[in-house]
Design a protein around this motif. Structure first.
Motif, PDB file in Angstrom:
ATOM      1  N   TRP A  26      25.579  -9.322   1.462  1.00 30.29           N
ATOM      2  CA  TRP A  26      25.346 -10.303   0.911  1.00 30.29           C
ATOM      3  C   TRP A  26      24.727 -10.790  -0.434  1.00 30.29           C
ATOM      4  O   TRP A  26      25.170  -9.424  -0.912  1.00 30.29           O
ATOM      5  N   GLU A  27      25.407 -12.183  -1.415  1.00 36.23           N
ATOM      6  CA  GLU A  27      25.651 -11.677  -2.238  1.00 36.23           C
ATOM      7  C   GLU A  27      24.773 -12.506  -3.120  1.00 36.23           C
ATOM      8  O   GLU A  27      23.808 -12.670  -3.538  1.00 36.23           O
ATOM      9  N   ARG A  28      24.364 -14.036  -2.254  1.00 37.93           N
ATOM     10  CA  ARG A  28      23.083 -14.460  -2.354  1.00 37.93           C
ATOM     11  C   ARG A  28      21.781 -15.209  -1.384  1.00 37.93           C
ATOM     12  O   ARG A  28      22.473 -15.696  -0.187  1.00 37.93           O
ATOM     13  N   VAL A  29      20.728 -15.274  -2.088  1.00 44.93           N
ATOM     14  CA  VAL A  29      19.904 -15.462  -0.895  1.00 44.93           C
ATOM     15  C   VAL A  29      19.351 -17.055  -0.975  1.00 44.93           C
ATOM     16  O   VAL A  29      19.671 -17.246  -2.421  1.00 44.93           O
ATOM     17  N   ASN A  30      18.590 -17.926  -0.199  1.00 53.09           N
ATOM     18  CA  ASN A  30      18.054 -19.408  -0.201  1.00 53.09           C
ATOM     19  C   ASN A  30      17.207 -18.613   0.534  1.00 53.09           C
ATOM     20  O   ASN A  30      17.261 -18.828   1.518  1.00 53.09           O
ATOM     21  N   GLY A  31      15.851 -18.816  -0.027  1.00 51.60           N
ATOM     22  CA  GLY A  31      14.622 -19.084   0.052  1.00 51.60           C
ATOM     23  C   GLY A  31      14.195 -20.406   1.129  1.00 51.60           C
ATOM     24  O   GLY A  31      14.056 -21.579   0.743  1.00 51.60           O
ATOM     25  N   LYS A  32      13.426 -20.081   2.290  1.00 55.40           N
ATOM     26  CA  LYS A  32      13.269 -21.668   3.395  1.00 55.40           C
ATOM     27  C   LYS A  32      11.992 -21.934   3.579  1.00 55.40           C
ATOM     28  O   LYS A  32      11.319 -22.658   3.495  1.00 55.40           O
ATOM     29  N   SER A  33      11.352 -21.300   3.252  1.00 55.24           N
ATOM     30  CA  SER A  33       9.479 -20.924   4.259  1.00 55.24           C
ATOM     31  C   SER A  33       8.829 -21.216   2.190  1.00 55.24           C
ATOM     32  O   SER A  33       7.861 -21.242   1.974  1.00 55.24           O
ATOM     33  N   LEU A  34       9.300 -23.167   1.582  1.00 54.27           N
ATOM     34  CA  LEU A  34       8.964 -23.107   0.443  1.00 54.27           C
ATOM     35  C   LEU A  34       8.421 -24.631   0.415  1.00 54.27           C
ATOM     36  O   LEU A  34       9.196 -25.159   1.610  1.00 54.27           O
ATOM     37  N   ALA A  81      21.689   1.804  -1.300  1.00 56.23           N
ATOM     38  CA  ALA A  81      19.945   1.874  -2.014  1.00 56.23           C
ATOM     39  C   ALA A  81      19.836   0.647  -2.560  1.00 56.23           C
ATOM     40  O   ALA A  81      18.997   0.111  -3.392  1.00 56.23           O
ATOM     41  N   ASN A  82      20.878   0.064  -2.704  1.00 61.88           N
ATOM     42  CA  ASN A  82      20.703  -1.760  -3.455  1.00 61.88           C
ATOM     43  C   ASN A  82      20.064  -3.032  -2.667  1.00 61.88           C
ATOM     44  O   ASN A  82      19.643  -4.071  -2.687  1.00 61.88           O
ATOM     45  N   TYR A  83      19.862  -2.691  -1.506  1.00 65.70           N
ATOM     46  CA  TYR A  83      19.849  -3.807  -0.442  1.00 65.70           C
ATOM     47  C   TYR A  83      18.315  -3.488   0.367  1.00 65.70           C
ATOM     48  O   TYR A  83      18.329  -1.850   0.640  1.00 65.70           O
ATOM     49  N   ASN A  84      18.076  -4.483   0.898  1.00 66.98           N
ATOM     50  CA  ASN A  84      16.979  -3.823   2.016  1.00 66.98           C
ATOM     51  C   ASN A  84      17.545  -3.219   3.626  1.00 66.98           C
ATOM     52  O   ASN A  84      18.560  -4.315   3.270  1.00 66.98           O
ATOM     53  N   GLN A  85      17.063  -2.353   3.851  1.00 66.52           N
ATOM     54  CA  GLN A  85      17.598  -2.618   5.144  1.00 66.52           C
ATOM     55  C   GLN A  85      18.311  -3.813   6.274  1.00 66.52           C
ATOM     56  O   GLN A  85      19.803  -3.369   6.646  1.00 66.52           O
ATOM     57  N   HIS A 101      20.064  -8.083  -4.137  1.00 68.81           N
ATOM     58  CA  HIS A 101      20.247  -6.938  -5.224  1.00 68.81           C
ATOM     59  C   HIS A 101      18.587  -6.097  -5.527  1.00 68.81           C
ATOM     60  O   HIS A 101      18.480  -7.066  -5.964  1.00 68.81           O
ATOM     61  N   LYS A 102      18.609  -5.075  -5.242  1.00 68.59           N
ATOM     62  CA  LYS A 102      17.365  -4.737  -5.611  1.00 68.59           C
ATOM     63  C   LYS A 102      17.588  -4.046  -7.298  1.00 68.59           C
ATOM     64  O   LYS A 102      16.573  -4.370  -8.333  1.00 68.59           O
ATOM     65  N   ASP A 103      19.155  -4.429  -8.288  1.00 68.10           N
ATOM     66  CA  ASP A 103      18.937  -4.029  -9.548  1.00 68.10           C
ATOM     67  C   ASP A 103      19.121  -5.185  -9.847  1.00 68.10           C
ATOM     68  O   ASP A 103      19.276  -5.417 -10.968  1.00 68.10           O
ATOM     69  N   PHE A 132      30.397  -7.730  -6.367  1.00 67.36           N
ATOM     70  CA  PHE A 132      29.583  -7.998  -5.325  1.00 67.36           C
ATOM     71  C   PHE A 132      27.927  -7.395  -4.703  1.00 67.36           C
ATOM     72  O   PHE A 132      27.685  -8.064  -4.704  1.00 67.36           O
ATOM     73  N   THR A 133      28.334  -5.853  -4.812  1.00 64.84           N
ATOM     74  CA  THR A 133      26.543  -5.375  -4.242  1.00 64.84           C
ATOM     75  C   THR A 133      26.166  -5.028  -5.852  1.00 64.84           C
ATOM     76  O   THR A 133      25.066  -4.633  -5.126  1.00 64.84           O
ATOM     77  N   LYS A 134      27.171  -5.632  -7.229  1.00 68.64           N
ATOM     78  CA  LYS A 134      25.631  -5.159  -7.794  1.00 68.64           C
ATOM     79  C   LYS A 134      25.401  -6.334  -7.935  1.00 68.64           C
ATOM     80  O   LYS A 134      25.931  -7.093  -8.560  1.00 68.64           O
ATOM     81  N   GLY A 135      23.581  -6.254  -8.237  1.00 68.85           N
ATOM     82  CA  GLY A 135      22.548  -7.148  -9.171  1.00 68.85           C
ATOM     83  C   GLY A 135      24.022  -8.462 -10.483  1.00 68.85           C
ATOM     84  O   GLY A 135      23.823  -9.629 -10.522  1.00 68.85           O
TER      85      GLY A 135
END
Lengths: 362, 381, 466
Positions: free
Chosen positions: C181-189, C157-161, C396-398, C377-380
């Motif tokens: 998954w804990e952290r993401v890094n956007g690249k298309s910038l 419920a807390n992540y995109n599939q 995380h969605k939350d 870690f699954t909690k935002g």
């Protein structure tokens, strides 16, 4: 005859001076760079701190928006197009040059004169020695600056690793070298062949097996683990070098000692060790340097234990997760080389002439 | 003569009387006590040091721990050798003859077997298995190593390293040692040449970046080499990235810079061992300096020359840090050790990684054999 | 002989003294190992399994103080400032639960993690920046299946599939959930020097055509549009692989991208070659500061610096992940000195794809306190402090957008949220021999001109493990 000698000594010293200069210039570059900040390091060469002649800006003219930059423009009595101005136009003693983009650039009036970069600071050293500042913003919006670990503990730890990791392999190797050189026992040749063969084993292949043993002994993260590993890795070279040296010591000295009824242990400690001081000192320096500057072995065997971290590990962390603070290495490299240099100067007197003069044959 | 020297205690043992044998047994028994005691002390120190370092909440200051660690490590070795020898020398001569070599050579051999021989054997095994070390694949990994284009480049690079690295390091070291020996500024010059040895590989990487660095054509160069090139009207070049395979040479230059100090120190010690009377005698006989150097000096220090070349050959064969720091093995500069590291640790390919390491071992056999022949020529008592 | 006896006595005295001297602190030594074996939850673990019915999930039990006094070790590639931020973001958890999380980062992460996993003393939790690397260890059965321990419905419920799919890896006994998954890094910038940009009156390009027009405009204005550098030591070339991935997403279908990452679409296929050729139109002498040759020699961290040159920008655009701001000159302020825009799509048909990378935590141990940390870690909210301090973007969605400490990262998070499709950095998913090997080195060789494009692509195909 005398003038000949003087010319000779002049040539010798001259050639030596040139070689020394070549050898030292790169290091001087690092030393100078260590006092400059990251942006300066990246923009101009370190040698620009020495006075030199260059185009120095005397006036900056910012053309207003009304200037049509697609047509020839007139500044300081010179009319030229943007392209010509970008290349720079020289008149008398002056050069007028367009710096940057057509839209946001400016005109720089430059004069050819003496200049030197003078922006120095101890900031790199401060960050390395005292720990970098971490600025964090708290939930309530206030910022806190936290200071990272300083180097003193890592320095002590490195010392605790390097001294035994130098002495232990040398002691073991000295005994073994004497044994190979002056004792008779079965499998002597085979064992010595083994030592020589192991010279070439890259230590990277031994990391995992040794780590496995350490896990069983619960030894990981201790200095002991690193000493033993370095002892193992340093032994082949130590034994090989010391054997080559000891086996070339004149046999009549030993024969005389044996005739006097001295035991192997006495001959070794009283006669061979003192005679081998130059070789021991040379190897001591190399082993010490190797251990002092090692990162991989420390990383694998000390890795997880923050209190026992070594200097090289600390340095690697200062650079940051992605290496964004690599310029701090300029200062770091100098700080870490201080002790090895002191060791070298301390041991250098053991290499003096006459210690063995006339007593060694090829 | 030789025979009697081989067992130095022989003369004393012949004169031993039967009555002394009981007292010898008693002293031997007593003599083992210090050995056992020092062993016990060392074992105790082992556990103490281990646990004090692993415990997070120890209230002993780090400086004290460090001091104790040094005393334990350094004192332990001396104590152990002394007490063990003391024990052995109380035994009968036969036992002395048998055990003393064990005492002298044993500890080193034991350490070597544990730290290097066993891992090498393990590596040999792994080289016949697949990447996860599960299935036996015979010589597949070796086939890959010798047919893969990238691997052939690796071997070529290592040959370059071995050839240029050894020749230049040894000759530069010898030249400087000879010059310094005859100069008034000997210790100063030697210190300057030696200085790079004290710099870590990471530091050396930074230093040489300031030499090889390249900036766009119209910008000020921050690399020394390019600024010289530009000053003389040339184009700035990316020295370590382009001109393959000659970019390897620019990396080799770094090692020459780093290691000449090593060669110089050893040559210097050897030169000082050459009797100055012989040199003087030759000069009085009218030999030129070059003749003195090639006819007298070189033969006298031949042993050191071989030692230095052997160690430099092996060092260049194993070269790792400089390549990793400067290029990471990119731009066609990969060498055997970096390729092993990459295959084994980065690609998780135990099989190919191990095979590369084994090839390295085999490659050095000629050097080894030569050294062993010299060893065999040496007479021993 | 007499001398020998005296020596014996002397030695005996010395050893006796040594032993008595050592005698007093000896108890410390014998005590210490006991403490050491007691400290980990070995003794407490049975308690936990005995009372599974306690109350709720592991995380709730942890917050109830059930695992107080236990130690969880963690390792990963981030050090220094990032490690401090991690400690800070976990501090409240440690305080509330009494679990001591000991993180120790390693700069030679790949070597140290393989060595410790092979030797069997790996940390309880490992942070992998490359899922491809994690997959090798999963295949060797060294990683725990977290779905056995966590409430997967809550996690789903807390992540995109797509995140969950990427965390599912093939173990020796079938697929497992290998991590969180804990952290993401956007690249298309694309980053740009805002002050000078505004002064020059350039407009933010929103389409590929606008971007190419702008590039030509900049060339006409006497400057170069792009700052590009791919040098990164042993990892040289990874920036080029990022560009390749961006262009794959912009010139072909997502199916093709996924097939390419899995090794089903070869590198020498027309699709991949086309992407490389589009890339080459930008990586051309007139568009890149210093010309194409300097790309290989410029460190990725120093590459953006000419944008902030004291003499005005020497190049205007730099495509890189959001972490790059830590390489910008000290004191430069996001939103004032620099800003970013989305690297525009090339073809309407392929929408607005976003390339991301991220950090996935995996467990080597199933002690309850370890899994409790994983659940945290699954909690935002566990990232909140880090997000406030900057440097972390939550998958995380939350996780609330208002938690971000600066607008730049909030904007990046928005771009990820608004993307029509999100794909993970392909080279991080490919097998190490390609994704951290030939893909890097062959792209480097192609850019430097040492290898032709066709040969480079075929070389990569040849190195793909069978």
């Amino acid at each position: 005859m005398k003038t000949n000698k003087m010319i000779n000594s002049f040539i010798i010293n001259g050639v030596l001076a040139v070689i020394c200069l070549c050898w030292t210039v790169p290091t001087i570059g690092l030393l100078i760079s260590s006092f400059r900040d990251r942006i300066d390091i990246n923009r101009t060469g370190w040698w620009t701190i020495f006075p030199h002649k260059d185009w120095v800006s005397v006036e900056k003219i910012k053309p207003g928006p009304e200037v049509d930059r697609n047509q020839p423009m007139t500044f300081e009595g010179i009319t030229a197009t943007f392209e010509e101005l970008s290349k720079g136009i020289e008149t008398n003693n002056l050069r007028i040059k367009w710096i940057g983009n057509r839209r946001v650039g400016y005109l720089d009036v430059q004069k050819y004169s003496w200049t030197a970069a003078t922006n120095f600071s101890f900031e790199n050293y401060k960050q390395v020695l005292a720990g970098a500042d971490y600025t964090a913003t708290l939930a309530d919006g206030t910022t806190v600056t936290e200071r990272g670990d300083n180097m003193s503990r890592a320095f002590l730890n490195s010392l605790a690793v390097a001294i035994p990791a130098t002495v232990i392999p040398i002691s073991l190797a000295a005994f073994a070298a004497y044994g190979f050189a002056w004792m008779k026992f079965p499998a002597r040749k085979m064992l010595f062949a083994l030592v020589v063969a192991l010279l070439v084993v890259p230590l990277q292949i031994a990391l995992v097996p040794i780590l496995r043993d350490y896990v069983k002994l619960d030894l990981n993260g201790t200095f002991l683990a690193v000493w033993l590993a370095h002892t193992g890795f340093g032994l082949p070279l130590a034994t090989y070098l010391l054997f080559n040296y000891m086996s070339e010591l004149p046999r009549d000295i030993l024969e005389a000692a044996f005739v006097d009824g001295a035991s192997h242990f006495t001959i070794f400690t009283r006669l061979i060790l003192p005679l081998s001081v130059p070789a021991l000192a040379s190897f001591a320096i190399f082993q010490f340097l190797w251990v002092w500057n090692d990162y991989l072995v420390a990383l694998i065997f000390i890795g997880a234990s923050p209190t026992n971290q070594l200097l090289t590990q600390r340095l690697a962390e200062i650079v940051g997760s992605r290496g964004q603070d690599w310029h701090l290495l300029t200062a770091g490299a100098f700080i870490t080389m201080l002790l090895p240099l002191a060791v070298f100067f301390g041991l250098q007197r053991f290499f003096v002439r006459g210690l063995l003069a006339g007593s060694v044959k090829g | 003569m030789k025979g009697s020297v081989a067992n130095p205690m022989a003369s004393t043992s012949n004169s031993a009387r039967p009555g002394q044998s009981t007292s010898r047994i008693i002293t031997s028994l007593l003599a083992i006590i210090p050995l056992l005691a020092s062993l016990a002390a060392l074992v105790w120190g082992f556990f103490f040091l281990r646990d004090i370092q692993l415990a997070n909440d120890s209230n002993i200051p780090q400086a004290i721990t460090v001091l104790m660690a040094i005393v334990w490590g350094v004192g332990g070795v001396i104590l152990l050798f002394t007490t063990a020898n003391f024990f052995i020398e109380q035994l009968s001569d036969n036992w002395v003859r048998r055990l003393q070599p064990v005492l002298f050579v044993g500890p080193a051999v034991l350490m070597l077997v544990w730290a290097l021989v066993l891992p090498t054997i393990r590596t040999l095994f792994l080289s016949f298995y697949d990447e996860a070390s599960i299935n036996f694949v015979w010589f597949e990994n070796f086939k890959f190593v010798f047919t893969n284009d990238a691997m052939l480049v690796v071997f070529r690079n290592n040959l370059m390293w071995m050839f240029f690295g050894t020749i230049f390091t040894s000759s530069a070291g010898l030249l400087i040692a000879v010059l310094a020996d005859r100069s008034k500024f000997e210790s100063f010059a030697k210190a300057l040449i030696f200085m790079p040895m004290a710099i870590s590989f990471v530091g050396a990487g930074v230093i040489w970046n300031f030499v090889y660095s390249v900036k766009p054509v119209n910008e000020p160069q921050i690399g020394l080499l390019n600024s010289v090139v530009v000053f003389f009207g040339g184009q700035p070049q990316a020295w370590t990235a382009f001109f393959q395979p000659w970019n390897n040479f620019f990396l080799i230059l770094i090692v020459i810079w780093l290691q000449t100090g090593y060669a110089m120190v050893l040559f210097s010690a050897a030169i000082k061992g050459v009797s100055s009377e012989i040199l003087e005698a030759a000069r009085v006989d009218g030999a030129t300096e070059l003749q003195v150097f090639f006819r007298i000096m070189i033969p006298q220090i031949m042993g050191t020359i071989i030692t230095v070349s052997t160690t430099v050959v092996i060092f260049t064969l194993k070269i790792f840090d400089v390549v990793i720091v400067m290029t990471g093995g990119q731009y066609g500069t990969s060498v055997i050790a970096t390729e092993f590291y990459r295959q084994y640790f980065t690609y998780n390919n135990n099989g190919v990684g191990s095979a590369i390491a084994i090839v390295l071992l085999v490659a050095v056999t000629p050097v080894m054999a030569y050294n062993l022949r010299r060893f065999a020529q040496r007479e021993v008592f | 002989m007499k001398k020998a006896i005296w020596q014996t006595i002397a030695l005996l005295v010395v050893t006796a003294m040594l032993l008595t001297a050592c005698g007093s602190p000896a108890p410390v030594a014998t005590e210490a190992p006991i403490v050491a074996t007691e400290a980990p939850a070995v003794t407490e673990a049975p308690v936990a399994t005995e009372a599974p019915a306690a109350t709720g999930t592991l995380l709730e039990r942890a917050f109830a103080g059930e695992f107080s006094g236990t130690v969880v070790t963690a390792t990963g590639p981030f050090v220094d400032a990032d490690a401090q931020k991690f400690d800070a973001t976990m501090a409240s958890f440690e305080e509330a639960t009494g679990i001591d999380i000991q993180y120790q980062g390693s700069k030679e992460f790949e070597a140290s993690i393989k060595a410790s996993l092979d030797a069997g003393n790996a940390a309880d939790l490992i942070d992998f920046p490359q899922p491809g690397l994690l997959a090798t260890f999963v295949a060797q059965g060294k990683i725990m299946d977290v779905s056995q321990y966590l409430d997967m419905e809550a996690v789903a419920a807390n992540y995109n599939q797509s995140w969950l799919d990427m965390a599912t890896m093939e173990g020796p006994d079938g697929p497992i959930m290998a991590g969180i998954w804990e952290r993401v890094n956007g690249k298309s910038l694309v980053w740009y020097p805002k002050k000078a940009w505004d002064e020059a009156g350039y407009a933010i390009p929103t389409t590929w055509d606008e971007m190419t027009t702008l590039m030509d405009q900049m060339v006409a204005d006497g400057s170069t549009p792009w700052c590009i550098g791919i040098e990164s030591g042993a990892a040289t070339g990874w920036v080029a692989t990022d560009w390749m991935e961006e262009l794959m997403l912009r010139t072909t279908t997502l199916e093709n991208y996924d097939a390419w990452v899995k090794g089903e679409l070869p590198f020498n296929s027309p699709e991949v070659k086309n992407a490389a050729e589009v890339m080459s139109t930008i990586w051309a002498d007139q568009y890149v500061y210093g010309g194409r040759a300097s790309i290989v020699e410029t460190s990725f961290g120093d590459a953006p610096l000419p944008m902030f040159d004291a003499d005005g920008p020497k190049c205007w655009m730099h495509k890189q992940g959001n972490f790059i701001t830590s390489f910008f000159p000290e004191g430069s302020v996001g939103g004032e000195d620099y800003s970013f825009f989305y690297f525009p799509g090339k073809d309407e048909a392929y929408g607005k794809p976003v390339l991301v990378a991220g950090d996935i935590w995996s467990a080597t141990n199933d002690r309850p306190e370890v899994m409790a940390v994983m659940e945290y870690f699954t909690k935002g909210e566990h990232l909140k402090v880090w997000m406030e301090q900057g440097g972390a973007i939550a998958p995380h969605k939350d996780a609330d957008l208002s938690w971000y400490g600066n607008d730049i990262e909030r904007g990046v998070a928005e771009i990820i949220q608004n993307a029509t499709s999100v794909r993970f950095d392909g080279s991080d998913l490919m097998p190490g021999a390609v994704g951290a090997g030939t893909f890097w080195s062959e792209m480097t060789n192609y850019v430097s001109g040492a290898t032709e494009l066709d040969a480079a692509l075929s070389n990569i195909d040849a190195s793909w493990p069978k």
